[in-house]
Design a protein around this motif. Structure first.
Motif, PDB file in Angstrom:
ATOM      1  N   ASN A 136       0.822  -1.211   0.000  1.00  0.00           N
ATOM      2  CA  ASN A 136       0.000   0.000   0.000  1.00  0.00           C
ATOM      3  C   ASN A 136       0.856   1.261   0.000  1.00  0.00           C
ATOM      4  O   ASN A 136       0.483   2.271  -0.610  1.00  0.00           O
ATOM      5  CB  ASN A 136      -0.940  -0.013   1.208  1.00  0.00           C
ATOM      6  CG  ASN A 136      -2.009  -1.078   1.086  1.00  0.00           C
ATOM      7  OD1 ASN A 136      -2.152  -1.715   0.038  1.00  0.00           O
ATOM      8  ND2 ASN A 136      -2.769  -1.298   2.149  1.00  0.00           N
ATOM      9  N   GLU A 137       1.988   1.219   0.672  1.00  0.00           N
ATOM     10  CA  GLU A 137       2.899   2.369   0.622  1.00  0.00           C
ATOM     11  C   GLU A 137       3.330   2.651  -0.818  1.00  0.00           C
ATOM     12  O   GLU A 137       3.354   3.806  -1.266  1.00  0.00           O
ATOM     13  CB  GLU A 137       4.135   2.107   1.479  1.00  0.00           C
ATOM     14  CG  GLU A 137       3.921   2.229   2.977  1.00  0.00           C
ATOM     15  CD  GLU A 137       5.246   2.102   3.710  1.00  0.00           C
ATOM     16  OE1 GLU A 137       6.169   2.876   3.409  1.00  0.00           O
ATOM     17  OE2 GLU A 137       5.363   1.216   4.574  1.00  0.00           O
ATOM     18  N   ILE A 138       3.703   1.592  -1.530  1.00  0.00           N
ATOM     19  CA  ILE A 138       4.120   1.754  -2.923  1.00  0.00           C
ATOM     20  C   ILE A 138       2.998   2.382  -3.745  1.00  0.00           C
ATOM     21  O   ILE A 138       3.218   3.323  -4.525  1.00  0.00           O
ATOM     22  CB  ILE A 138       4.518   0.388  -3.525  1.00  0.00           C
ATOM     23  CG1 ILE A 138       5.828  -0.090  -2.925  1.00  0.00           C
ATOM     24  CG2 ILE A 138       4.626   0.474  -5.051  1.00  0.00           C
ATOM     25  CD1 ILE A 138       6.207  -1.502  -3.333  1.00  0.00           C
ATOM     26  N   ALA A 139       1.785   1.868  -3.585  1.00  0.00           N
ATOM     27  CA  ALA A 139       0.655   2.367  -4.372  1.00  0.00           C
ATOM     28  C   ALA A 139       0.418   3.850  -4.118  1.00  0.00           C
ATOM     29  O   ALA A 139       0.249   4.639  -5.060  1.00  0.00           O
ATOM     30  CB  ALA A 139      -0.598   1.554  -4.044  1.00  0.00           C
ATOM     31  N   ARG A 161       3.719   5.938  -5.496  1.00  0.00           N
ATOM     32  CA  ARG A 161       3.977   5.891  -6.936  1.00  0.00           C
ATOM     33  C   ARG A 161       2.778   6.337  -7.753  1.00  0.00           C
ATOM     34  O   ARG A 161       2.929   6.757  -8.909  1.00  0.00           O
ATOM     35  CB  ARG A 161       4.444   4.494  -7.333  1.00  0.00           C
ATOM     36  CG  ARG A 161       5.825   4.185  -6.753  1.00  0.00           C
ATOM     37  CD  ARG A 161       6.425   2.899  -7.237  1.00  0.00           C
ATOM     38  NE  ARG A 161       7.738   2.696  -6.628  1.00  0.00           N
ATOM     39  CZ  ARG A 161       8.409   1.563  -6.615  1.00  0.00           C
ATOM     40  NH1 ARG A 161       7.886   0.493  -7.213  1.00  0.00           N
ATOM     41  NH2 ARG A 161       9.584   1.472  -6.030  1.00  0.00           N
ATOM     42  N   ALA A 162       1.591   6.275  -7.174  1.00  0.00           N
ATOM     43  CA  ALA A 162       0.422   6.835  -7.864  1.00  0.00           C
ATOM     44  C   ALA A 162       0.602   8.332  -8.095  1.00  0.00           C
ATOM     45  O   ALA A 162       0.056   8.890  -9.054  1.00  0.00           O
ATOM     46  CB  ALA A 162      -0.838   6.577  -7.050  1.00  0.00           C
ATOM     47  N   LEU A 163       1.387   8.978  -7.217  1.00  0.00           N
ATOM     48  CA  LEU A 163       1.659  10.412  -7.365  1.00  0.00           C
ATOM     49  C   LEU A 163       2.892  10.683  -8.212  1.00  0.00           C
ATOM     50  O   LEU A 163       3.334  11.821  -8.328  1.00  0.00           O
ATOM     51  CB  LEU A 163       1.833  11.051  -5.981  1.00  0.00           C
ATOM     52  CG  LEU A 163       0.583  11.070  -5.102  1.00  0.00           C
ATOM     53  CD1 LEU A 163       0.910  11.615  -3.718  1.00  0.00           C
ATOM     54  CD2 LEU A 163      -0.527  11.894  -5.754  1.00  0.00           C
ATOM     55  N   ALA A 167      10.821   3.929  -2.642  1.00  0.00           N
ATOM     56  CA  ALA A 167      11.959   3.059  -2.326  1.00  0.00           C
ATOM     57  C   ALA A 167      12.419   2.297  -3.571  1.00  0.00           C
ATOM     58  O   ALA A 167      11.606   1.765  -4.321  1.00  0.00           O
ATOM     59  CB  ALA A 167      11.586   2.088  -1.218  1.00  0.00           C
ATOM     60  N   GLN A 168      13.748   2.205  -3.728  1.00  0.00           N
ATOM     61  CA  GLN A 168      14.318   1.511  -4.875  1.00  0.00           C
ATOM     62  C   GLN A 168      14.652   0.048  -4.579  1.00  0.00           C
ATOM     63  O   GLN A 168      14.791  -0.753  -5.494  1.00  0.00           O
ATOM     64  CB  GLN A 168      15.579   2.246  -5.336  1.00  0.00           C
ATOM     65  CG  GLN A 168      15.326   3.699  -5.707  1.00  0.00           C
ATOM     66  CD  GLN A 168      14.309   3.841  -6.825  1.00  0.00           C
ATOM     67  OE1 GLN A 168      14.603   3.497  -7.969  1.00  0.00           O
ATOM     68  NE2 GLN A 168      13.112   4.315  -6.516  1.00  0.00           N
ATOM     69  N   LEU A 169      14.809  -0.294  -3.300  1.00  0.00           N
ATOM     70  CA  LEU A 169      15.138  -1.666  -2.904  1.00  0.00           C
ATOM     71  C   LEU A 169      14.399  -1.970  -1.605  1.00  0.00           C
ATOM     72  O   LEU A 169      14.356  -1.136  -0.698  1.00  0.00           O
ATOM     73  CB  LEU A 169      16.655  -1.798  -2.726  1.00  0.00           C
ATOM     74  CG  LEU A 169      17.236  -3.184  -2.435  1.00  0.00           C
ATOM     75  CD1 LEU A 169      18.683  -3.257  -2.956  1.00  0.00           C
ATOM     76  CD2 LEU A 169      17.225  -3.541  -0.948  1.00  0.00           C
ATOM     77  N   TRP A 170      13.852  -3.185  -1.519  1.00  0.00           N
ATOM     78  CA  TRP A 170      13.037  -3.567  -0.368  1.00  0.00           C
ATOM     79  C   TRP A 170      13.692  -4.715   0.401  1.00  0.00           C
ATOM     80  O   TRP A 170      13.886  -5.807  -0.146  1.00  0.00           O
ATOM     81  CB  TRP A 170      11.634  -3.980  -0.824  1.00  0.00           C
ATOM     82  CG  TRP A 170      10.844  -2.809  -1.325  1.00  0.00           C
ATOM     83  CD1 TRP A 170      10.883  -2.273  -2.577  1.00  0.00           C
ATOM     84  CD2 TRP A 170       9.928  -2.013  -0.568  1.00  0.00           C
ATOM     85  NE1 TRP A 170      10.034  -1.191  -2.650  1.00  0.00           N
ATOM     86  CE2 TRP A 170       9.437  -1.006  -1.429  1.00  0.00           C
ATOM     87  CE3 TRP A 170       9.456  -2.061   0.748  1.00  0.00           C
ATOM     88  CZ2 TRP A 170       8.518  -0.054  -1.026  1.00  0.00           C
ATOM     89  CZ3 TRP A 170       8.541  -1.115   1.159  1.00  0.00           C
ATOM     90  CH2 TRP A 170       8.073  -0.119   0.288  1.00  0.00           C
TER      91      TRP A 170
END
Length: 424
Positions: A235-238, A241-243, A248-251
């Motif tokens: 959910n953080e990614i969504a 990145r929706a904006l 983050a480039q690596l998890w």
């Protein structure tokens, strides 16, 4: 240096020194003292920061504290703010006892409300989110890459959001949608004004906003426990990145601690608090214990495993009780850490060293330089040693041998040296 990346399912090279390397690790939700398993991402992130800095990188480490959450409301109805403040203090106190220092920044969710509200407003204005009944929900359909981090992409049933917080399903346009803002409810003693009414943020938006506030819209590493991959980190990614933010480039996702074969968990009730573990075993034993498990793998917690770690810590102390012997392959130690931060391999390399300076340098990476220090001799042991010296001076060697045995029974050894003796 290369690290395993959950998103690409493979090892990724970090940019060369000096970087920068900006890291965000998810911290605890504070409603009771943290358990040993909660401490693992803290330890890993602090060790990684130390190693990267020693390798020439410029490093910034941010670890948040979630101090507004359904779990806190449930633990202290009507008094959650007081509990959250107290538990935040317990977290800092207990993790500080590990002797690893502190992250560069430790933002709290309650201190980040303006940034959170601004981010939600941007998501609403771009049609990635929608208000509903005083809540605001992220529109999962608007982000085609949803589910890729966890591997649940395209499976609608699997991507329903089993959030740790209660959500009003009837207010959602899609069962996959998740709350960014939650309307104030009776019994909740903390809330803030917003364009959608009085309320407070959802869990996931807190971390997106705090990470970007302190590290910018793009940063190198995001970490946390394996249990956070879905839905929290998905959910953080969504949201970010929706904006159009790179985020983050690596998890990095660390394995869980297991007690009696099950994941250590507050909800299961099978926990050992970090404070209890430090008091019983000492911080050096706990750190050696964490060193013995690869950060990506599960790690069993038991008295037997802790006794083994204590013995390993003592073996390092014993090296410094003998003369230094030159030799040791620092390159092998560095190679182990540069290859997916393999601390078990690094630990194995260290155990072969008798070079005091080299071993001390390695121990410092993990906050274990205290193993190189002369231990403080208790007063009663010192008295026995003085009595033994007096007996030797009188020629009463039987008494001297008996006193040596008494000292040994307390876990100490008398080593006679030119001009005196030494207790180790």
């Amino acid at each position: 240096m290369r690290l395993y990346d959950t998103a690409t399912r493979g090892l990724r090279e970090l940019p060369p020194p000096p970087g920068p390397i900006r890291m965000y690790f998810c911290g605890p939700t504070v409603y009771q003292r943290i358990h040993v398993g909660n401490a693992r991402p803290f330890v890993i992130s602090m060790w990684l920061k130390r190693w990267l800095e020693r390798s020439g990188y410029e490093v910034t480490l941010v670890e948040n504290i979630t101090d507004v959450n359904d779990k806190i409301y449930a633990a202290a109805p009507g008094d959650s703010a007081r509990l959250a403040e107290a538990a935040s203090g317990w977290y800092v106190e207990d993790t500080s006892r590990l002797g690893l220092g502190r992250p560069d920044r430790e933002p709290k969710a309650t201190e980040s409300i303006p940034a959170i509200v601004t981010m939600i407003e941007e998501l609403v204005s771009t049609d990635h989110a929608y208000p509903s009944g005083g809540d605001v929900y992220f529109r999962v359909e608007s982000f085609p890459d949803y589910g890729k981090l966890s591997g649940r992409h395209g499976d609608e049933e699997a991507t329903r959001n089993p959030s740790e917080e209660a959500e009003a399903e009837e207010l959602k346009q899609d069962p996959r949608d998740f709350a960014l803002w939650k309307a104030h409810k009776e019994g909740e003693d903390t809330s803030w004004d917003s364009p959608w009414g009085r309320g407070r943020p959802g869990w996931h938006i807190e971390c997106s906003a705090m990470a970007e506030t302190h590290l910018g819209p793009v940063f190198e590493i995001h970490g946390g426990g394996l249990d956070l991959v879905f839905p929290h980190h998905e959910n953080e990614i969504a949201q970010s990145r929706a904006l159009g933010h790179g985020f983050a480039q690596l998890w990095m996702h660390n394995g869980m601690l297991r007690l009696s074969g099950e994941k250590m968990s507050k909800s299961l009730g099978n926990i050992v608090s970090l404070r209890e573990a430090v008091e019983e075993w000492g911080r050096e034993t706990l750190l050696v214990y964490f060193l013995g498990g690869h950060w990506r793998k599960p790690l069993d917690f038991s008295d037997e495993v802790l006794r083994q770690a204590a013995a390993q810590a003592e073996s390092f102390r014993n090296v410094f009780r003998h003369p230094s012997e030159p030799g040791g392959d620092w390159e092998a130690f560095a190679a182990a850490l540069d290859d997916d931060f393999n601390t078990p391999d690094a630990l194995a390399v260290m155990h072969g060293w008798r070079d005091h300076e080299l071993l001390r340098r390695a121990l410092e990476v993990f906050g274990l330089e205290s193993l190189a220090e002369e231990p403080e001799v208790p007063a009663e042991i010192q008295k026995l040693a003085i009595a033994r010296e007096d007996a030797r001076a009188r020629g009463d060697f039987a008494a001297a041998d008996g006193l040596r045995d008494d000292i040994a029974a307390e876990g100490w050894e008398v080593r006679d040296e030119a001009g005196g003796y030494r207790l180790v």
